[in-house]
Write a protein that holds these residues in place. Structure first.
Motif: not given
Length: 328
Positions: A212-217
């Motif tokens: 999920k955080l990869i999608d954000r970063v």
């Protein structure tokens, strides 16, 4: 740079240990440390550490101050973040893992802190920053999330793989040491039933926030990378086991990974046949083991280690410096 450490758990203590022990942090002034636990307990846990060993030079607690490494730091108990001594403070490192209310962050900024850096995933931060992945986007954000240890390990690698070879898709499994969120004996801790089991006894399949955080970063990679986790009976150092498909795979993936690591300061290399304990206190976000690389057509398996406490804390200090030195 004048900082306050709010929360003196695993990450807060490792950050202070690095500030006291590494010469590159000599210019950082720690205005105060704050935690819910009794100060004598905090001093004891800082002096004796089951992962990194006793702090060289020892630790004392006297007159409300933590004394270590030739410095004396006020050690506070149970103070709200907005009520900390914030006069002239450049940065509050929120290492509690419990701040979910933006109001408390805004109150801290209004009370005098210039910026706040959160030591974990956060939906209330202005931006999530991962060194080596999207740190060029930090801008003038006053409230920054440092993402998670696994995201810090994975995002720089994915960014560089995509830039050089074109990432079609990938799946990451983090082989993660147990943490304080797991019980030592079977006990109810939450809705993830497997994580209610004794963390130092079994391998525990579970989830990770990293995908999920990869999608954000890295929003241009959104939806291309999935992730899962297995918590294992080890007290420190975790690993990333990543399988990717690339549009133009390199002819020699292992050497390509060596070149990639040489070009990115937060990615390291280990060529020897190591086990997890050998990577303890490595400061990189990820340490690739190129000899573990496997290739099948356009699919490549990549394996790397990361000290989920030491490396993550090093990135906290890196981002703190970015927030302090940028042009406002």
């Amino acid at each position: 740079m004048r900082i306050v450490i709010h929360g003196f758990g695993r990450i807060g203590r490792v950050i202070l240990r690095q500030i006291l022990s590494l010469p590159e942090h000599a210019s950082i002034e720690v205005v105060a440390v704050n935690d819910l636990a009794a100060p004598e307990t905090c001093a004891y846990l800082f002096k004796y550490d089951s992962v990194f060993g006793p702090l060289p030079g020892g630790v004392a607690f006297a007159d409300g101050h933590l004394i270590a490494g030739g410095r004396s730091v006020p050690l506070l108990t149970g103070v709200k973040m907005a009520d900390l001594p914030l006069d002239g403070v450049d940065l509050v490192l929120d290492c509690t893992g419990a701040t979910t209310n933006r109001d408390s962050i805004d109150a801290t900024l209004n009370a005098g802190a210039r910026t706040v850096l959160i030591s974990g995933p956060s939906d209330i931060a202005d931006i999530t920053i991962v060194c080596g992945a999207n740190d060029d986007q930090i801008g003038a954000a006053r409230v920054v999330s440092n993402a998670s240890c696994t995201t810090n390990a994975l995002a720089p690698l994915l960014r560089d793989l995509d830039a050089r070879y074109g990432l079609i898709q990938g799946h990451m499994t983090t082989i993660h040491c147990y943490t304080g969120s797991q019980p030592m004996v079977d006990a109810p801790r939450g809705p993830d039933l497997a994580r209610n089991r004794a963390g130092a006894v079994s391998m525990v399949p579970t989830t990770t926030s990293a995908a999920k955080l990869i999608d954000r970063v890295l929003p241009h990679l959104a939806g291309r990378v999935t992730g899962a986790a297995v918590r294992v009976p080890a007290i420190s150092v975790s690993a990333v086991d990543l399988v990717v498909r690339l549009r133009t795979p390199p002819q020699d993936a292992a050497n390509a990974l060596r070149a990639l690591a040489d070009a990115n300061p937060v990615i390291g290399l280990v060529e020897d046949p190591c086990v997890s304990v050998d990577l303890r206190m490595r400061p990189e976000s990820l340490v690739i083991a190129p000899t573990e690389t496997l290739e099948t057509g356009d699919q490549i398996r990549i394996f790397g280690w990361y000290d989920n406490e030491w490396g993550f804390s090093a990135r906290m200090l890196d981002v703190a410096r970015m927030m302090h030195t940028r042009a406002d």
